[in-house]
Design a protein around this motif. Structure first.
Motif, mmCIF file in Angstrom:
data_model
loop_
_atom_site.group_PDB
_atom_site.id
_atom_site.type_symbol
_atom_site.label_atom_id
_atom_site.label_comp_id
_atom_site.label_asym_id
_atom_site.label_seq_id
_atom_site.Cartn_x
_atom_site.Cartn_y
_atom_site.Cartn_z
ATOM 1 N N ASN A 244 81.617 10.493 37.457
ATOM 2 C CA ASN A 244 80.869 11.689 37.024
ATOM 3 C C ASN A 244 80.672 12.696 38.160
ATOM 4 O O ASN A 244 79.538 13.118 38.437
ATOM 5 N N SER A 273 93.036 20.848 38.443
ATOM 6 C CA SER A 273 93.300 19.420 38.639
ATOM 7 C C SER A 273 94.746 19.166 39.043
ATOM 8 O O SER A 273 95.162 18.015 39.177
ATOM 9 N N GLN A 298 79.311 19.804 36.489
ATOM 10 C CA GLN A 298 80.098 18.578 36.386
ATOM 11 C C GLN A 298 81.581 18.921 36.261
ATOM 12 O O GLN A 298 81.978 19.701 35.383
ATOM 13 N N THR A 300 84.177 17.193 35.224
ATOM 14 C CA THR A 300 84.904 16.772 34.021
ATOM 15 C C THR A 300 84.551 17.601 32.788
ATOM 16 O O THR A 300 85.137 17.397 31.723
ATOM 17 N N ASP A 301 83.613 18.527 32.911
ATOM 18 C CA ASP A 301 83.388 19.480 31.822
ATOM 19 C C ASP A 301 84.541 20.477 31.727
ATOM 20 O O ASP A 301 84.681 21.175 30.707
ATOM 21 N N ASP A 304 90.219 17.156 34.216
ATOM 22 C CA ASP A 304 90.228 15.708 34.397
ATOM 23 C C ASP A 304 90.176 15.351 35.882
ATOM 24 O O ASP A 304 90.515 16.159 36.750
ATOM 25 N N LEU A 305 89.758 14.114 36.165
ATOM 26 C CA LEU A 305 89.786 13.629 37.537
ATOM 27 C C LEU A 305 91.233 13.489 37.989
ATOM 28 O O LEU A 305 92.101 13.062 37.221
#
Length: 371
Positions: A244, A273, A298, A300-301, A304-305
């Motif tokens: 997160n 990303s 955040q 990931t809003d 993606d990681l």
């Protein structure tokens, strides 16, 4: 502020006994007229709001106290109604309301319940203006809805206070006001023999350091304001294994429009990303903070990681007759803290043991009933 002063002056001119708290002969008509344009009691109530945002914390046991003031009751002819704190957890969209207590005259407090590690909390306040009953929101922005944000149980994984030359890249070809790294030079305009309007502060955000990124780092504001587009892009960060993750930084913006003309003036915040091959917009910031403002979101809003995370800030001004200046400091990427030890067993009738303790990535847990 000028509109609120105008509203007060009109009430004073209409007053016949030197006491605004009991109204004026034409109070209702004056308030109704000003409130239609949102420059009456509704604006005055917003300007009377003061709150120091809750800071990021590691406390997962105790409630988080939110204290604030609303000091407009005299002109409003009474206190605001239904004052409430509203919060959401981890961008769930589920708004939870918390009652507010008046601790002393015009001073209020509310408590958000304790949360576990890795919680992203947004909150704001709301109340009903006593004359019209209109609902008014109190948040961290003057122009658009922007809840306050704080984190529970996060640790820093990357941090840059910009004291040293790094791998941040500056691109774009503005006419003036390009990004620079250095000690900010104060730029101000005298508004009277004893007062001034600060366009660019002579200090960064860090407590023990002095440098940051700044657009047009000169004392003559007319030569340092952003005209055109200047882009600041981060190095690549590997955040693939983070939990997160959150971006955190501080932003100073001066955005003063003297004549309403076509064009745009903003700071675009974008993330990628894939190393910068494509970008996702996080926000177009048009605020006139004239102070250091905490920004958190955040990751990931938006993306993606990945092993190729980047962020960029584009200061963009195509509107004539605008003073626009931006500073950027204390950039961080944070990740939820991992639990690496077991300190207690709170399950009645159950005994839990684990080995090893403390532990790294893995631990073995044994469970048995206790008679």
């Amino acid at each position: 502020i000028a509109f609120s002063e105008w509203f007060i002056e009109v009430l004073i001119a209409d007053d016949d006994d030197g006491d605004l708290s009991n109204g004026t002969p034409n109070y209702n008509a004056i308030v109704e007229s000003f409130n239609k344009h949102k420059i009456g009691t509704n604006l005055f109530l917003e300007l009377s709001f003061s709150h120091t945002p809750i800071e990021n914390t590691d406390d997962t046991q105790n409630p988080y106290q939110a204290n604030f003031t609303l000091s407009a009751s005299t002109l409003l002819g009474g206190k605001p109604n239904n004052i409430t704190l509203v919060y959401t957890l981890n961008n769930s969209g589920n708004e939870i309301e918390v009652p507010v207590t008046e601790t002393s005259v015009d001073h209020f407090s509310a408590a958000i319940p304790a949360q576990p590690n890795g919680t992203y909390i947004e909150y704001y306040f709301k109340a009903n203006e006593p004359f019209t009953g209109d609902e008014i929101l109190f948040d961290g922005s003057d122009l658009s809805f922007e809840p306050f944000v704080f984190l529970v149980g996060y640790s820093s994984r990357h941090k840059d206070n910009f004291e040293y030359i790094g791998d941040w890249q500056i691109t774009g070809m503005p006419e003036s006001g390009g990004w620079e790294q250095g000690v900010p030079v104060k730029a101000a305009v005298a508004t009277s023999p004893s007062t001034e309007l600060v366009i660019q502060p002579g200090y960064d955000h860090s407590e023990d350091n002095s440098k940051c990124f700044v657009t047009g780092n000169v004392s003559d504001y007319s030569k340092g304001i952003v005209v055109g587009k200047t882009i600041l892009t981060s190095p690549v960060y590997d955040i693939f294994g983070y939990i997160n993750p959150v971006v955190k930084f501080y932003l100073w913006t001066t955005n003063m429009k003297f004549i309403e003309m076509s064009g745009e003036t903003n700071v675009e915040i974008e993330v990628s990303s894939n190393g910068g091959n494509s970008w996702r917009l996080v926000a177009k910031n048009e605020e006139d903070y004239q102070d250091w403002k905490l920004i958190q979101f955040q990751i990931t809003d938006y993306v993606d990681l990945s092993t190729l995370f980047r962020i960029r800030l584009t200061a963009n001004n195509t509107r004539p007759y605008t003073i626009f200046d931006v500073l950027f400091d204390d950039f961080e990427i944070l990740s939820e803290k991992k639990i690496n030890s077991v300190e207690s067993n709170s399950l009645p009738g159950i005994e839990l043991t684990n080995y090893p303790n403390p532990f790294g990535e893995f631990t073995k847990v044994d469970r048995k009933s206790v008679v």
